[in-house]
Write a protein that holds these residues in place. Structure first.
Motif, PDB file in Angstrom:
ATOM      1  N   PHE A 124       0.845  -1.202   0.000  1.00 41.90           N
ATOM      2  CA  PHE A 124       0.000   0.000   0.000  1.00 41.90           C
ATOM      3  C   PHE A 124       0.877   1.248   0.000  1.00 41.90           C
ATOM      4  CE2 PHE A 124       0.252  -1.690   4.389  1.00 41.90           C
ATOM      5  CZ  PHE A 124       0.977  -0.673   4.987  1.00 41.90           C
ATOM      6  N   THR A 125       0.235   2.368  -0.340  1.00 41.48           N
ATOM      7  CA  THR A 125       0.944   3.643  -0.298  1.00 41.48           C
ATOM      8  C   THR A 125       0.759   4.264   1.075  1.00 41.48           C
ATOM      9  OG1 THR A 125       0.133   3.888  -2.536  1.00 41.48           O
ATOM     10  CG2 THR A 125       1.250   5.793  -1.591  1.00 41.48           C
ATOM     11  N   PRO A 126       1.818   4.671   1.736  1.00 43.94           N
ATOM     12  CA  PRO A 126       1.645   5.273   3.060  1.00 43.94           C
ATOM     13  C   PRO A 126       0.841   6.572   2.990  1.00 43.94           C
ATOM     14  CG  PRO A 126       3.936   5.427   2.334  1.00 43.94           C
ATOM     15  CD  PRO A 126       3.227   4.578   1.338  1.00 43.94           C
ATOM     16  N   THR A 127       0.127   6.848   4.026  1.00 46.50           N
ATOM     17  CA  THR A 127      -0.628   8.099   4.077  1.00 46.50           C
ATOM     18  C   THR A 127       0.352   9.252   4.315  1.00 46.50           C
ATOM     19  OG1 THR A 127      -0.900   7.977   6.473  1.00 46.50           O
ATOM     20  CG2 THR A 127      -2.623   6.950   5.135  1.00 46.50           C
ATOM     21  N   GLN A 167       1.516   9.217   7.833  1.00 39.62           N
ATOM     22  CA  GLN A 167       2.561   8.223   8.103  1.00 39.62           C
ATOM     23  C   GLN A 167       3.920   8.735   7.622  1.00 39.62           C
ATOM     24  OE1 GLN A 167       0.439   4.975   6.129  1.00 39.62           O
ATOM     25  NE2 GLN A 167       0.533   3.753   8.014  1.00 39.62           N
ATOM     26  N   GLY A 215      -6.162   1.658  13.788  1.00 35.65           N
ATOM     27  CA  GLY A 215      -6.227   1.491  12.348  1.00 35.65           C
ATOM     28  C   GLY A 215      -5.512   2.563  11.554  1.00 35.65           C
ATOM     29  N   SER A 216      -4.891   3.519  12.236  1.00 36.99           N
ATOM     30  CA  SER A 216      -4.240   4.612  11.509  1.00 36.99           C
ATOM     31  C   SER A 216      -2.902   4.173  10.921  1.00 36.99           C
ATOM     32  CB  SER A 216      -4.064   5.824  12.424  1.00 36.99           C
ATOM     33  OG  SER A 216      -3.282   5.489  13.544  1.00 36.99           O
ATOM     34  N   GLY A 217      -2.435   2.995  11.279  1.00 40.92           N
ATOM     35  CA  GLY A 217      -1.227   2.460  10.641  1.00 40.92           C
ATOM     36  C   GLY A 217       0.068   2.773  11.372  1.00 40.92           C
ATOM     37  N   LYS A 218       0.039   2.637  12.691  1.00 44.50           N
ATOM     38  CA  LYS A 218       1.251   2.911  13.478  1.00 44.50           C
ATOM     39  C   LYS A 218       2.333   1.865  13.212  1.00 44.50           C
ATOM     40  CE  LYS A 218      -1.138   3.132  17.311  1.00 44.50           C
ATOM     41  NZ  LYS A 218      -2.510   3.216  16.773  1.00 44.50           N
ATOM     42  N   THR A 219       1.891   0.617  12.988  1.00 41.19           N
ATOM     43  CA  THR A 219       2.879  -0.452  12.832  1.00 41.19           C
ATOM     44  C   THR A 219       3.799  -0.197  11.644  1.00 41.19           C
ATOM     45  OG1 THR A 219       1.076  -1.861  13.563  1.00 41.19           O
ATOM     46  CG2 THR A 219       3.110  -2.954  12.964  1.00 41.19           C
ATOM     47  N   PRO A 250      -5.805   5.468   6.591  1.00 37.29           N
ATOM     48  CA  PRO A 250      -5.514   4.905   5.268  1.00 37.29           C
ATOM     49  C   PRO A 250      -6.790   4.928   4.433  1.00 37.29           C
ATOM     50  CG  PRO A 250      -4.590   3.497   6.972  1.00 37.29           C
ATOM     51  CD  PRO A 250      -5.406   4.548   7.661  1.00 37.29           C
ATOM     52  N   ARG A 290     -11.216   2.916   3.781  1.00 35.57           N
ATOM     53  CA  ARG A 290     -11.924   2.384   4.947  1.00 35.57           C
ATOM     54  C   ARG A 290     -13.360   2.899   4.917  1.00 35.57           C
ATOM     55  NH1 ARG A 290      -7.616   1.804   8.758  1.00 35.57           N
ATOM     56  NH2 ARG A 290      -6.226   0.431   7.615  1.00 35.57           N
ATOM     57  N   ASP A 316      -5.874  -7.829  14.535  1.00 41.81           N
ATOM     58  CA  ASP A 316      -6.205  -7.360  13.201  1.00 41.81           C
ATOM     59  C   ASP A 316      -6.711  -8.484  12.300  1.00 41.81           C
ATOM     60  OD1 ASP A 316      -6.489  -5.771  11.039  1.00 41.81           O
ATOM     61  OD2 ASP A 316      -4.348  -5.507  10.655  1.00 41.81           O
ATOM     62  N   ARG A 352     -11.633  -3.054   9.556  1.00 39.68           N
ATOM     63  CA  ARG A 352     -10.221  -3.050   9.184  1.00 39.68           C
ATOM     64  C   ARG A 352     -10.001  -3.598   7.780  1.00 39.68           C
ATOM     65  NH1 ARG A 352      -7.495  -2.002  14.074  1.00 39.68           N
ATOM     66  NH2 ARG A 352      -5.480  -2.698  13.344  1.00 39.68           N
TER      67      ARG A 352
HETATM   68  P1  ADP Z   1      -2.782   0.717  14.335  1.00 41.12           P
HETATM   69  O1  ADP Z   1      -2.410   2.149  14.192  1.00 41.12           O
HETATM   70  O2  ADP Z   1      -4.118   0.536  14.944  1.00 41.12           O
HETATM   71  O3  ADP Z   1      -1.716  -0.085  15.008  1.00 41.12           O
HETATM   72  P2  ADP Z   1      -2.104  -0.926  12.148  1.00 41.12           P
HETATM   73  O4  ADP Z   1      -0.698  -0.538  12.065  1.00 41.12           O
HETATM   74  O5  ADP Z   1      -2.427  -2.239  12.773  1.00 41.12           O
HETATM   75  O6  ADP Z   1      -2.933   0.199  12.854  1.00 41.12           O
HETATM   76  O7  ADP Z   1      -2.732  -0.852  10.704  1.00 41.12           O
HETATM   77  C1  ADP Z   1      -4.049  -1.250  10.451  1.00 41.12           C
HETATM   78  C2  ADP Z   1      -4.167  -1.892   9.095  1.00 41.12           C
HETATM   79  O8  ADP Z   1      -4.002  -0.925   8.095  1.00 41.12           O
HETATM   80  C3  ADP Z   1      -3.141  -2.938   8.841  1.00 41.12           C
HETATM   81  O9  ADP Z   1      -3.770  -4.025   8.222  1.00 41.12           O
HETATM   82  C4  ADP Z   1      -2.152  -2.269   7.891  1.00 41.12           C
HETATM   83  O10 ADP Z   1      -1.539  -3.184   7.036  1.00 41.12           O
HETATM   84  C5  ADP Z   1      -3.034  -1.334   7.139  1.00 41.12           C
HETATM   85  N1  ADP Z   1      -2.377  -0.116   6.653  1.00 41.12           N
HETATM   86  C6  ADP Z   1      -1.466   0.625   7.311  1.00 41.12           C
HETATM   87  N2  ADP Z   1      -1.104   1.699   6.589  1.00 41.12           N
HETATM   88  C7  ADP Z   1      -1.829   1.658   5.459  1.00 41.12           C
HETATM   89  C8  ADP Z   1      -1.918   2.498   4.302  1.00 41.12           C
HETATM   90  N3  ADP Z   1      -1.194   3.608   4.185  1.00 41.12           N
HETATM   91  N4  ADP Z   1      -2.775   2.137   3.320  1.00 41.12           N
HETATM   92  C9  ADP Z   1      -3.519   1.029   3.438  1.00 41.12           C
HETATM   93  N5  ADP Z   1      -3.483   0.189   4.486  1.00 41.12           N
HETATM   94  C10 ADP Z   1      -2.653   0.492   5.493  1.00 41.12           C
END
Ligand code: ADP
Ligand code: MG
Length: 682
Positions: A259-262, A265, A291-295, A440, A443, A545, A574
């Motif tokens: 995916f493309t980072p936001t 991010q 779900g904001s994509g911290k990982t 992201p 959603r 997740d 998600r």
């Molecule tokens: P959290 O911030 O709650 O820890 P996660 O890092 O678990 O969120 O990310 C939630 C989901 O979104 C994961 O399945 C991840 O792969 C997906 N994700 C993260 N960044 C993006 C993005 N930029 N575009 C699409 N999906 C993304």
């Protein structure tokens, strides 16, 4: 010298030095945390009784305590009603009207009440307009008793009055020794009274205004000390970082993701990279809604850290969450040649030993784990980066413990609980903040409905429709009353569903008492679709997740905090499917109804956090969780926001002029800071 004449009483003097405080009393005081005279003076009143405002008998309220000044109009009459029970009755007058006083069994109090002398009677005036009466009032002589009296938090065997007299004695004997840790210039700048005035008036206010002035000053002092401690923690990292980023591989890493980072991010990553290139270590909070994509942000930073030869320790609060991070990182690093290991309490001994060795040899780049990472056996070859994914579960001390395994490593704290910014500044006062304020794309926001229990079967039916379509769901169990174990009730509830409404479906159960392997197994089965409906206690709340899970039912929704509901709800929505959350509750009270309504109206975590704070009050904001800060004696970090801002500004000024708090005028402040943070060894 002052006081007893034998030696001067100071803040550090043992409580035992006070008259009337023998061994036994002293132990009771110690139970309340008051082992020294200084600590005794910080045993602040819980509330006050206002004996300074005298009410006329004919104006006395029926529903609350008041103070009446009156004189007996006759002798006290004694009525022996049965063995061991004597009533004393007397009629008193305040010159306008009369009131009957009844005293139980207190011969001493009754004997004081001489006709023709004025007394103060404090209590609730009952009766009716024909005749008012007071039962078992507190009684003082008029002339000296008209004051605001403190009520202290009590412990068995130590009545408030005993604390009051010890405090009075301490204040009296310490007069000249009531030194002020706040330098005079600071007091003037922020219009704060001297500590002597503050202590005297918090305990024995000469007026309500004086009490307010005293309180503000003491709150300020406590918050200033807290902030100075936080800044000291931050300042410690002004020392050189052990490792600096020498390259930035984050763009290359992002290009490998599906995916493309936001924008958010990218911004957060850039902020962190900039920090990690500096000679001093990063201290940063990454705040982002579920779900904001911290990982992915964390992963990008692990990647670039590894490329610069640093090891990363990534700590999560639960085994499930650590396992999930491990899985995500391994997946994302598959082609990158970055070596990841998982270390938790349930890692097998042999495997543990291998991981310890590999970490020490520098053969592992990223160690993901739980508290198990903190054990002494864990040593790193070159720990340059520490990440904690915490949701308030780790204290400042634990963060520091992990950091000490490296040489001033960079620190990233991730929090999914969107906390209002004002609070973030305090709780994470030692950190800079990056916010992921953009979701992201793609959603679909979760639709939320609140229903009462009569809709439960219909809700189940709705869940089944989704399961039939190949989707999965969660049901969060009813919360149990205190004392019951959640284990049995969760088990029973799951069984009822499996044998009843969900007979034809695969139902799984997840609860806190399962061991790590069992949890892992259950989660894996759910993830792989072997379980269609996962019944869970709140353990599912953290980061799990499963994109195919599209429906969540929450029982007893009124018993959760808004922020917790929001966390739970974050488990669905998600993936690409429209998701639904059904809140079941029979709660009638307007506040609970309002809270559930907020959940139905918004998906914005920050809005929800603000509402939570407003509706539930700050004390409950974090539920029973620790936020990892030292305990406050008088300040309420959630309510005293205005004072906090001033204290923050003052702390910045003090630290700028004297970063180590070594100047003579800051000596007492330095001592106070060290004692407040004593478990962290500043
Ligand atoms: P959290 O911030 O709650 O820890 P996660 O890092 O678990 O969120 O990310 C939630 C989901 O979104 C994961 O399945 C991840 O792969 C997906 N994700 C993260 N960044 C993006 C993005 N930029 N575009 C699409 N999906 C993304
Ligand atoms: Mg997460």
């Amino acid at each position: 010298m002052t006081g007893s004449g034998v030696f001067a009483v100071e803040y550090q003097t043992s409580i035992r030095a006070l008259k009337g405080v023998g061994e036994k009393r002293a132990q009771l005081f110690e139970k309340l945390g008051a082992d020294t005279v200084g600590a005794l003076l910080q045993l602040y009143p819980r509330q006050y009784e206002d004996w300074s405002q005298v009410t006329r008998i004919d104006a006395a309220p029926f529903d609350k305590n008041c103070c009446i000044k009156a004189r007996p109009v006759g002798e006290v009459r004694e009525h022996r009603i049965r063995k061991g029970m004597t009533l004393y009755k007397v009629t008193v007058s305040d010159g306008h009207s009369r009131m009957r006083i009844t005293i139980f069994n207190n011969k001493y109090a009754a004997a004081k009440l001489k006709p023709g002398h004025d007394f103060l009677f404090f209590g609730k005036a009952g009766g009716n307009f024909n005749g008012r009466e007071m039962t078992s009032p507190m009684i003082e002589e008029a002339g000296t008793g008209e004051r605001i009296r403190p009520i202290y938090p009590q412990t068995a065997g130590l009545p408030s009055r005993a604390i009051e007299s010890a405090v009075a004695q301490a204040l009296n004997e310490m007069k000249e020794n009531l030194e002020d840790p706040l330098p005079e210039a600071l007091r003037q700048r922020y219009s704060l009274c001297h500590r002597r005035f503050a202590l005297e008036n918090i305990h024995f206010p000469v007026s309500r205004e004086a009490c307010e002035i005293a309180k503000k000053r003491l709150v300020f002092e406590e918050l200033l000390i807290l902030q100075l401690g936080m800044l000291t923690l931050k300042g410690r990292s002004r020392e050189l970082a052990g490792c600096r980023l020498t390259r930035d591989t984050t763009a290359a890493f992002f290009s490998t993701l599906p995916f493309t980072p936001t924008g958010a991010q990218r911004r957060a990553v850039a902020e962190c990279v900039a920090d990690m290139q500096k000679p001093t270590p990063m201290n940063r909070l990454l705040q982002g809604d579920v779900g904001s994509g911290k990982t992915a942000v964390a992963a990008a930073l692990c990647h670039t850290a590894a490329a610069s030869g640093m090891q990363t320790a990534f700590m999560a609060p639960t085994e499930i969450l650590a396992g999930q991070h491990y899985k995500s990182l391994s997946q994302m690093f598959k082609t990158a040649g970055i070596r990841v290991a998982l270390l938790t309490g349930s890692t097998k001994a042999k495997e543990k030993r291998e991981i310890y060795e590999a970490l020490e040899a520098g053969e592992i780049d990223v160690a993901v784990g739980t508290h198990a990472l903190l054990t002494e056996a864990v040593t790193f070859r070159r720990l340059g980066f520490v990440i904690t994914d915490e949701q308030h579960r780790f204290g400042v001390a634990q963060r520091a413990a992990l950091s000490q395994k490296g040489d001033h490593p960079h620190l990233l704290v991730m929090s999914a609980t969107p906390i209002p910014r004002s609070l973030g500044l305090i709780i994470y006062g030692d950190l800079d903040i990056s916010v992921l304020d953009e979701m992201p794309p793609g959603r679909t926001p979760v639709k939320t409905y609140a229903v009462n229990t009569s809709y439960r079967e219909r809700a189940y039916h709705y869940v089944k429709k989704h399961l039939d379509a190949g989707r999965q769901g969660y049901i969060v169990c009813p919360l149990v009353e205190e004392g019951e174990t959640d284990l049995t009730s969760a088990r029973e509830y799951a069984q009822k569903l499996q044998n009843g409404s969900f007979r034809r479906y695969q139902v799984g159960l997840l609860h806190g008492k399962l061991n790590a392997r069992e949890k892992e197994e259950t989660m894996t089965r759910f993830y792989n679709g072997g379980i269609q409906l996962l019944v869970s206690t709140t353990v599912v709340e953290v980061g799990v997740d499963v994109p195919n899970a599209v429906i969540m039912v929450i029982e007893n929704a009124e018993r959760f905090g808004l922020s917790q509901l929001h966390q739970l709800r974050g488990r669905v929505g998600r993936g690409k499917f429209q998701s639904t959350c059904i809140l079941i509750s029979d709660a009638q009270n307007p506040e609970a109804v309002k809270r559930l309504k907020v959940m139905c109206e918004t998906n914005d975590g920050f809005k929800i956090a603000d509402e939570d704070l407003r509706l539930r009050g700050p004390g409950d904001f974090f539920g029973h969780r620790q936020h990892g800060l030292p305990k406050m004696k008088i300040a309420n970090i959630f309510k005293d926001i205005a004072v906090l801002k001033e204290a923050r500004q003052a702390a910045d000024g003090v630290m700028k002029a004297d970063p180590k708090l070594q100047a003579p005028e800051n000596r007492l402040l330095g001592e106070a800071v060290r004692s407040l943070f004593s478990d962290i060894a500043l």
